[in-house]
Design a protein around this motif. Structure first.
Motif, mmCIF file in Angstrom:
data_model
loop_
_atom_site.group_PDB
_atom_site.id
_atom_site.type_symbol
_atom_site.label_atom_id
_atom_site.label_comp_id
_atom_site.label_asym_id
_atom_site.label_seq_id
_atom_site.Cartn_x
_atom_site.Cartn_y
_atom_site.Cartn_z
ATOM 1 N N GLU A 2 32.410 39.693 31.417
ATOM 2 C CA GLU A 2 31.091 40.287 31.203
ATOM 3 C C GLU A 2 31.020 41.751 31.628
ATOM 4 O O GLU A 2 30.300 42.536 31.040
ATOM 5 N N GLU A 3 31.756 42.118 32.667
ATOM 6 C CA GLU A 3 31.607 43.468 33.208
ATOM 7 C C GLU A 3 32.953 44.176 33.302
ATOM 8 O O GLU A 3 33.957 43.594 33.695
ATOM 9 N N LEU A 4 32.934 45.447 32.942
ATOM 10 C CA LEU A 4 34.074 46.341 33.132
ATOM 11 C C LEU A 4 33.606 47.454 34.052
ATOM 12 O O LEU A 4 32.488 47.952 33.910
ATOM 13 N N GLY A 5 34.442 47.830 35.003
ATOM 14 C CA GLY A 5 34.016 48.863 35.925
ATOM 15 C C GLY A 5 35.163 49.719 36.420
ATOM 16 O O GLY A 5 36.335 49.338 36.342
ATOM 17 N N LEU A 6 34.798 50.863 36.938
ATOM 18 C CA LEU A 6 35.745 51.824 37.475
ATOM 19 C C LEU A 6 35.259 52.178 38.874
ATOM 20 O O LEU A 6 34.091 52.532 39.069
ATOM 21 N N TYR A 7 36.138 52.037 39.868
ATOM 22 C CA TYR A 7 35.791 52.401 41.239
ATOM 23 C C TYR A 7 36.611 53.635 41.596
ATOM 24 O O TYR A 7 37.837 53.585 41.660
ATOM 25 N N LEU A 8 35.911 54.758 41.782
ATOM 26 C CA LEU A 8 36.561 56.038 42.052
ATOM 27 C C LEU A 8 36.617 56.311 43.554
ATOM 28 O O LEU A 8 35.645 56.072 44.264
ATOM 29 N N PHE A 9 37.752 56.809 43.995
ATOM 30 C CA PHE A 9 37.961 57.202 45.390
ATOM 31 C C PHE A 9 38.409 58.655 45.402
ATOM 32 O O PHE A 9 39.459 58.980 44.847
ATOM 33 N N GLU A 10 37.622 59.518 46.034
ATOM 34 C CA GLU A 10 38.002 60.924 46.153
ATOM 35 C C GLU A 10 38.309 61.237 47.621
ATOM 36 O O GLU A 10 37.417 61.164 48.465
ATOM 37 N N PRO A 11 39.582 61.566 47.925
ATOM 38 C CA PRO A 11 39.924 61.890 49.318
ATOM 39 C C PRO A 11 39.131 63.105 49.799
ATOM 40 O O PRO A 11 39.012 64.101 49.085
ATOM 41 N N LYS A 12 38.575 62.998 51.014
ATOM 42 C CA LYS A 12 37.762 64.090 51.569
ATOM 43 C C LYS A 12 38.335 64.664 52.856
ATOM 44 O O LYS A 12 38.235 65.863 53.092
ATOM 45 N N GLU A 13 38.903 63.791 53.704
ATOM 46 C CA GLU A 13 39.347 64.283 55.004
ATOM 47 C C GLU A 13 40.402 63.337 55.586
ATOM 48 O O GLU A 13 40.249 62.118 55.532
ATOM 49 N N ILE A 14 41.454 63.909 56.147
ATOM 50 C CA ILE A 14 42.420 63.125 56.912
ATOM 51 C C ILE A 14 41.877 63.039 58.331
ATOM 52 O O ILE A 14 41.600 64.064 58.961
ATOM 53 N N THR A 15 41.675 61.829 58.826
ATOM 54 C CA THR A 15 41.060 61.645 60.140
ATOM 55 C C THR A 15 42.082 61.378 61.240
ATOM 56 O O THR A 15 41.799 61.613 62.402
ATOM 57 N N LYS A 26 31.675 33.672 34.801
ATOM 58 C CA LYS A 26 31.833 34.970 34.148
ATOM 59 C C LYS A 26 32.708 35.838 35.043
ATOM 60 O O LYS A 26 32.760 35.626 36.260
ATOM 61 N N TYR A 27 33.379 36.810 34.422
ATOM 62 C CA TYR A 27 34.335 37.627 35.142
ATOM 63 C C TYR A 27 34.076 39.107 34.913
ATOM 64 O O TYR A 27 33.449 39.498 33.935
ATOM 65 N N GLY A 28 34.610 39.919 35.823
ATOM 66 C CA GLY A 28 34.569 41.366 35.687
ATOM 67 C C GLY A 28 35.941 41.938 35.978
ATOM 68 O O GLY A 28 36.716 41.354 36.736
ATOM 69 N N ILE A 29 36.238 43.049 35.366
ATOM 70 C CA ILE A 29 37.502 43.750 35.595
ATOM 71 C C ILE A 29 37.166 45.126 36.143
ATOM 72 O O ILE A 29 36.363 45.863 35.557
ATOM 73 N N ILE A 30 37.770 45.449 37.287
ATOM 74 C CA ILE A 30 37.523 46.732 37.942
ATOM 75 C C ILE A 30 38.855 47.446 38.121
ATOM 76 O O ILE A 30 39.816 46.869 38.625
ATOM 77 N N ASP A 31 38.891 48.691 37.704
ATOM 78 C CA ASP A 31 40.086 49.511 37.885
ATOM 79 C C ASP A 31 39.794 50.523 38.986
ATOM 80 O O ASP A 31 38.703 51.109 39.031
ATOM 81 N N LEU A 32 40.743 50.730 39.870
ATOM 82 C CA LEU A 32 40.601 51.654 40.988
ATOM 83 C C LEU A 32 41.325 52.952 40.661
ATOM 84 O O LEU A 32 42.460 52.926 40.191
ATOM 85 N N ASP A 47 43.702 46.110 38.481
ATOM 86 C CA ASP A 47 43.579 46.191 39.936
ATOM 87 C C ASP A 47 42.772 45.024 40.509
ATOM 88 O O ASP A 47 43.186 44.412 41.483
ATOM 89 N N VAL A 48 41.608 44.727 39.906
ATOM 90 C CA VAL A 48 40.725 43.696 40.457
ATOM 91 C C VAL A 48 40.104 42.888 39.325
ATOM 92 O O VAL A 48 39.591 43.456 38.359
ATOM 93 N N VAL A 49 40.147 41.563 39.460
ATOM 94 C CA VAL A 49 39.387 40.667 38.594
ATOM 95 C C VAL A 49 38.394 39.944 39.499
ATOM 96 O O VAL A 49 38.778 39.331 40.495
ATOM 97 N N VAL A 50 37.120 40.042 39.163
ATOM 98 C CA VAL A 50 36.055 39.450 39.964
ATOM 99 C C VAL A 50 35.523 38.220 39.241
ATOM 100 O O VAL A 50 35.282 38.261 38.030
ATOM 101 N N GLU A 51 35.333 37.132 39.984
ATOM 102 C CA GLU A 51 34.694 35.943 39.426
ATOM 103 C C GLU A 51 33.257 35.906 39.950
ATOM 104 O O GLU A 51 33.016 35.854 41.159
ATOM 105 N N PHE A 52 32.296 35.964 39.040
ATOM 106 C CA PHE A 52 30.892 35.933 39.425
ATOM 107 C C PHE A 52 30.444 34.486 39.651
ATOM 108 O O PHE A 52 30.965 33.569 39.026
ATOM 109 N N ARG A 53 29.497 34.306 40.526
ATOM 110 C CA ARG A 53 28.963 32.971 40.814
ATOM 111 C C ARG A 53 27.893 32.617 39.796
ATOM 112 O O ARG A 53 26.695 32.645 40.075
#
Length: 135
Positions: free
Chosen positions: A59-72, A15-21, A4-10
């Protein structure tokens, strides 16, 4: 899967990070469920084929969680929602990935499937999927 996301750190060197959504319920233990998937992505980027970019210092692996709460708002085919979010940082686990792949190859090469065991991580994973009625 697809990254989902590859981040390039300054940093110097870069160095790079991989984040899955993930759209799911918020639970800090989720990082454990996805650690091999994240490590697989890192391994692919460090050893790419001709169509994949090379990122040699992940350097970094991460998971970004999204939990639906309300339809606005709902209008003309659009839907706005509020989410609870949580970022979970994971650790590299190359040895765990190699061991899992080796286990899978060993199982595929056996003439008879092994018996289920409560101490086997693969068996535990399958049992958890059955309990959640995913399979």
């Amino acid at each position: 899967g697809k990254t989902d996301v590859v981040v390039e750190f300054r940093t110097e060197p870069k160095k790079y990070g991989i984040i899955d959504l993930k759209t799911t319920n918020i639970n800090p233990s989720k990082i454990e469920n996805y650690k091999l998937q994240l490590e697989s992505y890192a391994t692919i980027f460090q050893n790419p084929n001709s169509k994949t970019p090379k990122f040699s210092n992940i350097e970094e692996l991460g998971l970004y969680l999204f939990e639906p709460k309300e339809i606005t708002q709902i209008s003309e085919g659009n839907c706005n929602m509020k989410f609870e979010t949580l970022y979970l940082k994971g650790n590299r686990c190359k040895d765990d990935l190699i061991n899992r792949i080796t286990d899978i190859i060993d199982i595929c090469l056996t003439k008879e499937p092994p018996d289920y065991s409560s101490t086997c991580s693969s068996c535990s994973f399958i049992i958890s999927l059955k309990k959640k009625k995913y399979i």
